[in-house]
Design a protein around this motif. Structure first.
Motif, mmCIF file in Angstrom:
data_model
loop_
_atom_site.group_PDB
_atom_site.id
_atom_site.type_symbol
_atom_site.label_atom_id
_atom_site.label_comp_id
_atom_site.label_asym_id
_atom_site.label_seq_id
_atom_site.Cartn_x
_atom_site.Cartn_y
_atom_site.Cartn_z
ATOM 1 N N ALA A 1 -0.620 6.450 6.130
ATOM 2 C CA ALA A 1 -1.486 5.213 6.264
ATOM 3 C C ALA A 1 -0.623 4.065 6.979
ATOM 4 N N ALA B 1 -0.839 2.478 10.903
ATOM 5 C CA ALA B 1 -1.114 1.130 11.184
ATOM 6 C C ALA B 1 -0.115 0.456 12.016
ATOM 7 N N ARG C 1 -4.026 0.724 4.403
ATOM 8 C CA ARG C 1 -5.142 0.308 5.298
ATOM 9 C C ARG C 1 -5.486 -0.876 5.202
#
Length: 325
Positions: free
Chosen positions: A30, A34, A286
């Protein structure tokens, strides 16, 4: 390669709460999605578990596309007599090994060799001397020269020191030629002692500050701080909870969550090169990296915090959001 955002990997070592390998891998993925390409770990984190999980999660990704830092100062040695016990240092792992302080040149080399093996990597980009505050002489006179030589030989790209104590970081900035200071929990929305001398010295000397522990171990990571949350790796004292609640109330009055304000503030000093954010799950990662990339809170919010005595008046006001480049 080390951008404005990095993933702090203490949680991959089961800090406070156990997670499984799949959760750890998903957290790294994650962060990667990003835009994060810098990952900070240490042997201390879960007695090597964080390094092993991080290495596994990065396996298969092009090595030149990301940077990893780990730390020296604690050697892990087998401890069969405590194998059935839980690690006493806050990580939910069996105490099958124990930490031994060692800042000697030999200890540095042994630590790096073991870290490379756990990570499954052929190089480490940044090596940090870890928590040397009670071992200043050997850290400065033995560990630092060893890392200086490794950097000169091209074995590592950059060297530095990480601590929660600004005094020892001040010494390294003044007395050595380090590249990086990893500052843990001392330039946050709750407290800013690094403003006194460390951050100005880093600007003057050209030392990059990687700001970590920006949620003060968790108290600033929620919209509504409350008793029972950790602060500096312990239960938060009532006075600190009260202060955090007051800060959160001001932020909410401007439509800003406490975690968003904490991340924006921690990235706002010109000495801060990278914001190192810990996350326990993919969902947390996230959220954290989305908040860190958000537009800065309004100037009026910071002015109110200063007027209410909740923020130092000499703290730079964040103006631009960090990015992951």
């Amino acid at each position: 390669m080390i951008g404005r955002l990095g993933l702090g990997c203490a949680q991959l070592g089961n800090l406070y709460t156990a997670i499984d390998d799949e959760t750890a891998s998903a957290t790294v993925a994650a962060a990667w999605d990003a835009g994060v390409r810098y990952f900070d770990t240490a042997p201390h984190y879960g007695l090597g578990l964080s390094e092993r999980r991080l290495g596994a999660a990065l396996r298969g990704r092009p090595r030149d596309s990301y940077a990893v830092s780990t730390k020296v100062g604690r050697l892990l040695v087998p401890s069969p007599s405590t194998a059935g016990e839980r690690d006493p240092d806050g990580f939910v792992v069996p105490a099958s090994e124990r930490r031994v302080w060692d800042f000697s040149a030999d200890g540095v080399m042994r630590s790096l060799t073991a870290s490379l093996d756990r990570l499954g990597l052929h190089r480490i980009d940044l090596v940090l001397i870890h928590d040397p505050e009670d071992h200043a002489r050997p850290a400065l006179e033995e560990a630092y020269p060893a890392l200086h030589a490794l950097r000169a030989e091209g074995v590592v790209r950059a060297i530095g020191v990480g601590s929660t104590r600004t005094e020892i970081l001040d010494r390294f900035v003044a007395e050595t030629d380090i590249d990086v200071v990893l500052l843990a929990g001392r330039y946050t929305l709750l407290e800013q002692p690094a403003l006194d001398s460390l951050l100005p010295a880093c600007v003057k000397r050209g030392v990059s500050v990687f700001n970590a522990g920006v949620f003060n171990s968790g108290l600033l990571a929620v919209d509504d701080p409350h008793a029972g949350l950790p602060y500096d790796y312990e239960d938060a004292p009532d006075s600190i909870v009260t202060r955090a609640k007051a800060i959160a109330k001001v932020c909410a009055g401007h439509g800003v969550s406490l975690p968003r304000a904490a991340l924006a503030f921690a990235a706002g000093h010109p000495a801060v090169r990278s914001l190192v954010i810990g996350s326990q799950t993919a969902e947390q990662a996230r959220r954290n990296f989305t908040l860190a990339a958000a537009p800065p809170p309004p100037a009026e919010m910071w002015s109110e915090l200063i007027a209410d005595g909740l923020l130092r008046s000499d703290a730079p006001i964040p103006a631009d959001p960090p990015d992951a480049s």
